[in-house]
Design a protein around this motif. Structure first.
Motif, PDB file in Angstrom:
ATOM      1  N   UNK A  86      39.282  39.449  45.776  1.00  0.00           N
ATOM      2  CA  UNK A  86      39.964  39.262  44.493  1.00  0.00           C
ATOM      3  C   UNK A  86      40.269  40.591  43.818  1.00  0.00           C
ATOM      4  N   UNK A  87      39.379  41.560  43.990  1.00  0.00           N
ATOM      5  CA  UNK A  87      39.548  42.856  43.333  1.00  0.00           C
ATOM      6  C   UNK A  87      40.530  43.748  44.078  1.00  0.00           C
ATOM      7  N   UNK A  88      40.555  43.682  45.401  1.00  0.00           N
ATOM      8  CA  UNK A  88      41.326  44.644  46.187  1.00  0.00           C
ATOM      9  C   UNK A  88      42.406  44.025  47.074  1.00  0.00           C
ATOM     10  N   UNK A  89      42.037  43.050  47.891  1.00  0.00           N
ATOM     11  CA  UNK A  89      42.966  42.531  48.887  1.00  0.00           C
ATOM     12  C   UNK A  89      44.105  41.720  48.276  1.00  0.00           C
ATOM     13  N   UNK A  90      43.775  40.771  47.399  1.00  0.00           N
ATOM     14  CA  UNK A  90      44.812  39.912  46.837  1.00  0.00           C
ATOM     15  C   UNK A  90      45.839  40.683  46.007  1.00  0.00           C
ATOM     16  N   UNK A 134      42.637  32.354  40.626  1.00  0.00           N
ATOM     17  CA  UNK A 134      41.748  32.910  41.653  1.00  0.00           C
ATOM     18  C   UNK A 134      40.297  32.747  41.231  1.00  0.00           C
ATOM     19  N   UNK A 135      39.510  32.131  42.104  1.00  0.00           N
ATOM     20  CA  UNK A 135      38.073  31.961  41.887  1.00  0.00           C
ATOM     21  C   UNK A 135      37.328  32.846  42.880  1.00  0.00           C
ATOM     22  N   UNK A 136      36.815  34.012  42.433  1.00  0.00           N
ATOM     23  CA  UNK A 136      36.150  34.947  43.365  1.00  0.00           C
ATOM     24  C   UNK A 136      34.708  34.558  43.630  1.00  0.00           C
ATOM     25  N   UNK A 137      34.516  33.507  44.403  1.00  0.00           N
ATOM     26  CA  UNK A 137      33.158  33.056  44.704  1.00  0.00           C
ATOM     27  C   UNK A 137      33.176  32.204  45.955  1.00  0.00           C
ATOM     28  N   UNK A 138      32.615  32.714  47.035  1.00  0.00           N
ATOM     29  CA  UNK A 138      32.471  31.901  48.244  1.00  0.00           C
ATOM     30  C   UNK A 138      30.981  31.639  48.452  1.00  0.00           C
ATOM     31  N   UNK A 139      30.490  30.605  47.804  1.00  0.00           N
ATOM     32  CA  UNK A 139      29.103  30.189  47.925  1.00  0.00           C
ATOM     33  C   UNK A 139      29.097  28.753  48.427  1.00  0.00           C
ATOM     34  N   UNK A 140      28.402  28.497  49.507  1.00  0.00           N
ATOM     35  CA  UNK A 140      28.419  27.169  50.097  1.00  0.00           C
ATOM     36  C   UNK A 140      29.759  26.915  50.750  1.00  0.00           C
ATOM     37  N   UNK A 141      30.018  27.614  51.853  1.00  0.00           N
ATOM     38  CA  UNK A 141      31.340  27.613  52.480  1.00  0.00           C
ATOM     39  C   UNK A 141      31.794  26.204  52.848  1.00  0.00           C
ATOM     40  N   UNK A 175      51.340  25.902  40.528  1.00  0.00           N
ATOM     41  CA  UNK A 175      50.026  26.536  40.582  1.00  0.00           C
ATOM     42  C   UNK A 175      49.496  26.580  42.010  1.00  0.00           C
ATOM     43  N   UNK A 176      48.814  27.690  42.350  1.00  0.00           N
ATOM     44  CA  UNK A 176      48.133  27.838  43.636  1.00  0.00           C
ATOM     45  C   UNK A 176      46.711  28.281  43.336  1.00  0.00           C
ATOM     46  N   UNK A 177      45.742  27.444  43.693  1.00  0.00           N
ATOM     47  CA  UNK A 177      44.323  27.719  43.404  1.00  0.00           C
ATOM     48  C   UNK A 177      43.680  28.348  44.631  1.00  0.00           C
ATOM     49  N   UNK A 178      43.163  29.561  44.447  1.00  0.00           N
ATOM     50  CA  UNK A 178      42.638  30.358  45.556  1.00  0.00           C
ATOM     51  C   UNK A 178      41.149  30.617  45.357  1.00  0.00           C
ATOM     52  N   UNK A 179      40.369  30.404  46.404  1.00  0.00           N
ATOM     53  CA  UNK A 179      38.961  30.791  46.423  1.00  0.00           C
ATOM     54  C   UNK A 179      38.809  31.929  47.434  1.00  0.00           C
ATOM     55  N   UNK A 180      38.053  32.959  47.070  1.00  0.00           N
ATOM     56  CA  UNK A 180      37.884  34.101  47.970  1.00  0.00           C
ATOM     57  C   UNK A 180      36.637  34.883  47.590  1.00  0.00           C
ATOM     58  N   UNK A 181      36.252  35.816  48.456  1.00  0.00           N
ATOM     59  CA  UNK A 181      35.164  36.725  48.143  1.00  0.00           C
ATOM     60  C   UNK A 181      35.561  37.626  46.972  1.00  0.00           C
ATOM     61  N   UNK A 182      34.571  38.107  46.237  1.00  0.00           N
ATOM     62  CA  UNK A 182      34.831  38.944  45.068  1.00  0.00           C
ATOM     63  C   UNK A 182      35.636  40.191  45.433  1.00  0.00           C
ATOM     64  N   UNK A 183      35.288  40.835  46.542  1.00  0.00           N
ATOM     65  CA  UNK A 183      35.996  42.056  46.928  1.00  0.00           C
ATOM     66  C   UNK A 183      37.452  41.774  47.285  1.00  0.00           C
TER      67      UNK A 183
END
Length: 301
Positions: A102-106, A124-131, A92-100
């Motif tokens: 997750x939708x396009x780049x990844x 994939x967790x599309x949420x970068x809040x509190x960097x 498993x690889x757990x990824x955090x990123x911006x929503x856009x």
């Protein structure tokens, strides 16, 4: 109340010095001091006697210790249980990123990877809040990979940057777009309707200073946290929006959107997309992903 304040409390109790405790917690001394003050406001009493050296607990602070120890132990057990649950396999690889992302780049990166990511299982967790929390999660092995922009407010503090690996993924342009119909029909003597990002989003902080500096003829009529929503509004002819290039390739190719203010290249924002991981990855899956990503981004366009 934030749970990290409890760790701050225990660190200051142990070290008796704001500077040393801040360094141990990988934050600046001013940020650490604000967090201790915030905890004291939340509890409603003063927890530390700042007139002594080293700093010691007040009587209220001493009474607070067993509560903090109990809460931290409960948090640790819960985190360990669910951290392991999120690892469906050792691959498993757990990824955090911006929503856009997750939708396009990844999806694009995964498509380019071919056999490089073979056998990996992505969460994939599309949420970068509190960097800062996301960088700490990399160091705590609660997450494995973080995609973000390399710009002020989205970088690790200097106290932890040497504990992280960084990879440049690509260059990104944030461009103003408008529908051809609105561009054609909008009166030249009126402000363009502006579709904005909400205040606490990353792209708000990137776009607003540019608009103020250049003094563009805009009047805000709408705001949201999502680029995808702004794109749909722009396609419908509702106004001008600044959006990442990787999110609108189809709309530009189909002529649904065109670049606004093409005669003003300074309206385009250029940013680097970067990826982070801990320098001490705990599983081979993270190394496989990192090495595969390095090969993908090294390929010529």
């Amino acid at each position: 109340m934030e749970f990290k304040w409890l760790d701050d409390f225990m660190s200051l109790r142990e070290l008796g010095n704001f500077s040393a405790a801040a360094q141990a917690r990988y934050v600046t001394q001013s940020a650490f001091s604000r967090r201790i003050q915030a905890l004291e406001v939340w509890v409603g009493v003063t927890l530390f006697d700042r007139t002594s050296y080293p700093i010691v607990l007040t009587e209220h602070g001493k009474k607070f210790v067993p509560y903090v120890e109990s809460l931290l132990e409960m948090v640790k057990v819960t985190k360990d249980d669910f951290s392991q649950a999120s690892l469906k396999t050792d691959k498993s690889v757990r990824i955090v990123c911006l929503h856009s992302f997750a939708v396009n780049l990844l999806p694009r990166l995964f498509n380019q990877a071919g056999p490089l990511f073979e056998g990996l299982n992505f969460a994939v967790n599309p949420s970068v809040q509190g960097i800062d929390n996301h960088f700490q999660a990399l160091l705590d092995n609660s997450n494995d990979i973080l995609f973000t922009y390399n710009t002020k407010g989205m970088r690790p503090s200097f106290l932890i940057e040497n504990k992280l690996d960084r990879c440049l993924v690509c260059k990104e342009s944030i461009i103003p777009v408008i529908s051809p119909q609105l561009l054609k029909l909008h009166p030249n003597d009126q402000n363009y309707p502006y579709l904005a990002y909400s205040e606490h989003t990353f792209l708000f902080n990137a776009v607003v200073p540019l608009i103020k500096r250049i003094k563009l003829p805009l009047e805000q009529i709408f705001e949201t946290t999502l680029s995808e929503s702004l794109i749909k509004m722009a396609v419908n002819g509702s106004g001008i929006a600044w959006v990442p290039m990787h999110t609108i390739e189809y709309e530009l190719e189909q002529g649904l959107l065109v670049q606004a203010f093409p005669e003003q290249p300074e309206t385009v924002i250029s940013l680097d997309v970067v990826c982070y991981r801990s320098k001490n990855p705990t599983r081979s899956a993270i190394n496989q992903f990192w090495q595969g990503l390095a090969q993908i981004v090294a390929q010529p366009d």
